[in-house]
Design an enzyme around this catalytic site. Structure first.
Site, PDB file in Angstrom:
ATOM      1  N   ASP A 106      28.074 -11.670 -19.352  1.00 33.72           N
ATOM      2  CA  ASP A 106      27.269 -12.532 -18.474  1.00 33.72           C
ATOM      3  C   ASP A 106      28.206 -13.243 -17.513  1.00 33.72           C
ATOM      4  OD1 ASP A 106      24.934 -13.900 -17.507  1.00 33.72           O
ATOM      5  OD2 ASP A 106      25.621 -15.668 -18.574  1.00 33.72           O
ATOM      6  N   SER A 107      27.609 -13.787 -16.454  1.00 30.95           N
ATOM      7  CA  SER A 107      28.403 -14.558 -15.502  1.00 30.95           C
ATOM      8  C   SER A 107      28.922 -15.851 -16.148  1.00 30.95           C
ATOM      9  CB  SER A 107      27.553 -14.906 -14.281  1.00 30.95           C
ATOM     10  OG  SER A 107      26.367 -15.556 -14.698  1.00 30.95           O
ATOM     11  N   TYR A 149      26.754 -16.297 -10.232  1.00 33.61           N
ATOM     12  CA  TYR A 149      26.599 -15.045  -9.494  1.00 33.61           C
ATOM     13  C   TYR A 149      25.344 -15.107  -8.606  1.00 33.61           C
ATOM     14  CZ  TYR A 149      29.970 -12.327 -12.358  1.00 33.61           C
ATOM     15  OH  TYR A 149      31.087 -11.818 -12.960  1.00 33.61           O
ATOM     16  N   GLY A 150      24.396 -15.951  -9.013  1.00 30.28           N
ATOM     17  CA  GLY A 150      23.054 -15.936  -8.438  1.00 30.28           C
ATOM     18  C   GLY A 150      22.954 -16.241  -6.958  1.00 30.28           C
ATOM     19  N   CYS A 162      23.327 -10.574 -18.025  1.00 33.84           N
ATOM     20  CA  CYS A 162      23.092 -11.320 -16.780  1.00 33.84           C
ATOM     21  C   CYS A 162      22.041 -10.597 -15.924  1.00 33.84           C
ATOM     22  CB  CYS A 162      24.412 -11.417 -16.022  1.00 33.84           C
ATOM     23  SG  CYS A 162      24.299 -12.315 -14.478  1.00 33.84           S
ATOM     24  N   ASN A 163      20.986 -11.304 -15.597  1.00 35.10           N
ATOM     25  CA  ASN A 163      19.939 -10.699 -14.757  1.00 35.10           C
ATOM     26  C   ASN A 163      20.465 -10.365 -13.368  1.00 35.10           C
ATOM     27  OD1 ASN A 163      16.920 -11.163 -16.021  1.00 35.10           O
ATOM     28  ND2 ASN A 163      18.451 -12.548 -16.834  1.00 35.10           N
ATOM     29  N   THR A 164      21.281 -11.263 -12.826  1.00 37.87           N
ATOM     30  CA  THR A 164      21.789 -11.048 -11.473  1.00 37.87           C
ATOM     31  C   THR A 164      22.698  -9.824 -11.441  1.00 37.87           C
ATOM     32  OG1 THR A 164      21.676 -13.441 -11.128  1.00 37.87           O
ATOM     33  CG2 THR A 164      22.952 -12.181  -9.541  1.00 37.87           C
ATOM     34  N   GLU A 167      22.578 -26.148 -17.385  1.00 37.25           N
ATOM     35  CA  GLU A 167      24.007 -26.299 -17.686  1.00 37.25           C
ATOM     36  C   GLU A 167      24.379 -27.772 -17.876  1.00 37.25           C
ATOM     37  OE1 GLU A 167      26.734 -23.910 -15.641  1.00 37.25           O
ATOM     38  OE2 GLU A 167      25.759 -22.175 -16.549  1.00 37.25           O
ATOM     39  N   CYS A 195      16.180 -14.803 -15.865  1.00 35.81           N
ATOM     40  CA  CYS A 195      17.496 -15.428 -15.749  1.00 35.81           C
ATOM     41  C   CYS A 195      17.904 -15.883 -17.151  1.00 35.81           C
ATOM     42  CB  CYS A 195      17.426 -16.632 -14.804  1.00 35.81           C
ATOM     43  SG  CYS A 195      18.955 -17.584 -14.746  1.00 35.81           S
ATOM     44  N   THR A 196      19.182 -15.698 -17.452  1.00 33.64           N
ATOM     45  CA  THR A 196      19.694 -15.999 -18.789  1.00 33.64           C
ATOM     46  C   THR A 196      19.414 -17.426 -19.257  1.00 33.64           C
ATOM     47  OG1 THR A 196      21.738 -16.476 -17.631  1.00 33.64           O
ATOM     48  CG2 THR A 196      21.611 -14.382 -18.819  1.00 33.64           C
ATOM     49  N   HIS A 197      19.343 -18.353 -18.315  1.00 35.16           N
ATOM     50  CA  HIS A 197      19.232 -19.758 -18.697  1.00 35.16           C
ATOM     51  C   HIS A 197      17.805 -20.194 -19.046  1.00 35.16           C
ATOM     52  CE1 HIS A 197      23.169 -19.656 -16.947  1.00 35.16           C
ATOM     53  NE2 HIS A 197      23.355 -20.955 -17.047  1.00 35.16           N
TER      54      HIS A 197
HETATM   55  N1  DGL Z   1      23.410 -15.247 -15.561  1.00 35.39           N
HETATM   56  C1  DGL Z   1      22.692 -15.433 -14.321  1.00 35.39           C
HETATM   57  C2  DGL Z   1      21.382 -14.646 -14.396  1.00 35.39           C
HETATM   58  O1  DGL Z   1      20.879 -14.319 -15.439  1.00 35.39           O
HETATM   59  C3  DGL Z   1      22.415 -16.906 -14.055  1.00 35.39           C
HETATM   60  C4  DGL Z   1      23.672 -17.692 -13.710  1.00 35.39           C
HETATM   61  C5  DGL Z   1      24.344 -17.237 -12.430  1.00 35.39           C
HETATM   62  O2  DGL Z   1      23.783 -17.419 -11.343  1.00 35.39           O
HETATM   63  O3  DGL Z   1      25.445 -16.671 -12.528  1.00 35.39           O
HETATM   64  O4  DGL Z   1      20.826 -14.343 -13.372  1.00 35.39           O
END
Ligand code: DGL
Length: 286
Positions: free
Chosen positions: A25-26, A57-58, A88-90, A167, A200-202
């Protein structure tokens, strides 16, 4: 299997009783996917990499996200991972094919499993899904395309304030609830979804608040946690021939971060809902 692996799924899975699974993940957010994986595939050994130095990353471009994600995936492969989960979705939205081309091991992204879960949830043939995600994920339209492939209509909405709020640890905070109310009321003016996909992971960390806000706004949409859906898909791919549910088996995991390990240890425990142990600092370039 969602991969370009030359080995057939069954042959590969059967050869692995204790696979080394890389989770990328990012940053910390992918720990929600690791959290879902640990009890499901308990006989695996996990290596988690959070590219915290280059988070988020987003808001970055496709070329940058692909470069970062490929470097991280290569690290995990070199470290002995035999199967990669791109939590990571992004990175999944913008770099899954680049990652698959760059490594030899099977690679699973988060988008396909989440969309499949939405498809199973929605009875109507042409149901409607609201996808909440980062700006980069929304702009890629990866979710819209994946939904269209299974006959679902998707409205994608960027929620850039949610990652920093989570976060900050503000998962149960009036400000987060207000931000959600604004995002979701705007989104519900554009669509009437049967399911809301947490892209998104969060967002799984505020799934309860998202669900409550939807109800307050008069929506009965089902909230789909793509972390759970991804762990389920990984289990389906890996469990054949493994002692995934061997009594007493306890999954082992090791975490790497590209920036402050102290912060990772603190925030990571929130995402993982258990002590994260010692985190290793990794330098994979800028
Ligand atoms: N991990 C990213 C996602 O799932 C969220 C955090 C980021 O923007 O890096 O899209």
């Amino acid at each position: 299997m969602n991969s370009a692996s030359p080995m057939t799924d069954a042959a590969w899975a059967a050869s692995k009783r204790n696979p080394v699974v890389g989770v990328f993940d990012s940053g910390f957010g992918g720990l929600t996917v690791l959290r879902a994986l640990l009890p499901r595939i308990a006989s695996a050994n996990y290596i988690y990499l959070g590219d915290t130095a280059r988070l988020p990353y987003g808001a970055k471009s496709q070329a940058t996200i692909a470069r970062y994600a490929v470097e991280s995936a290569r690290f995990l492969e070199e470290r002995g991972c035999e199967y990669l989960v791109i939590a990571c979705n992004t990175a999944t939205a913008l770099a899954l094919e680049d990652i698959r081309r760059a490594v030899k091991v099977p690679v699973l992204g988060v988008i396909e499993p989440g969309v499949q879960a939405a498809r199973r949830t929605i009875a109507e043939a042409d149901g409607e899904v609201l996808v909440l995600a980062t700006t980069a994920t929304v702009q890629s339209h990866a979710y819209r395309e994946a939904c269209a492939a299974v006959g679902l209509r998707a409205t994608e909405v960027a929620c850039p304030l949610l990652v920093p709020l989570v976060e900050e640890g503000w998962t149960d905070h009036a400000v987060t609830r207000e931000v959600l109310r604004i995002y979701l009321s705007e989104a519900l003016r554009k669509c009437d979804p049967q399911a809301v996909l947490l892209g998104c992971t969060h967002y799984p960390l505020i799934a309860g608040a998202i669900e409550q806000t939807l109800r307050d706004l008069g929506s009965a949409a089902v909230v789909i946690d793509s972390a759970e859906a991804t762990a389920e898909a990984a289990e389906a791919e890996l469990a054949t021939g493994m002692e995934a549910h061997a009594p007493g088996a306890e999954a082992k995991f090791e975490c790497f971060a590209t920036d402050s390990v102290e912060k990772f240890e603190r925030l990571g425990s929130l995402f993982l809902r258990r002590s994260i142990g010692q985190v290793h600092l990794l330098d994979i370039g800028g």
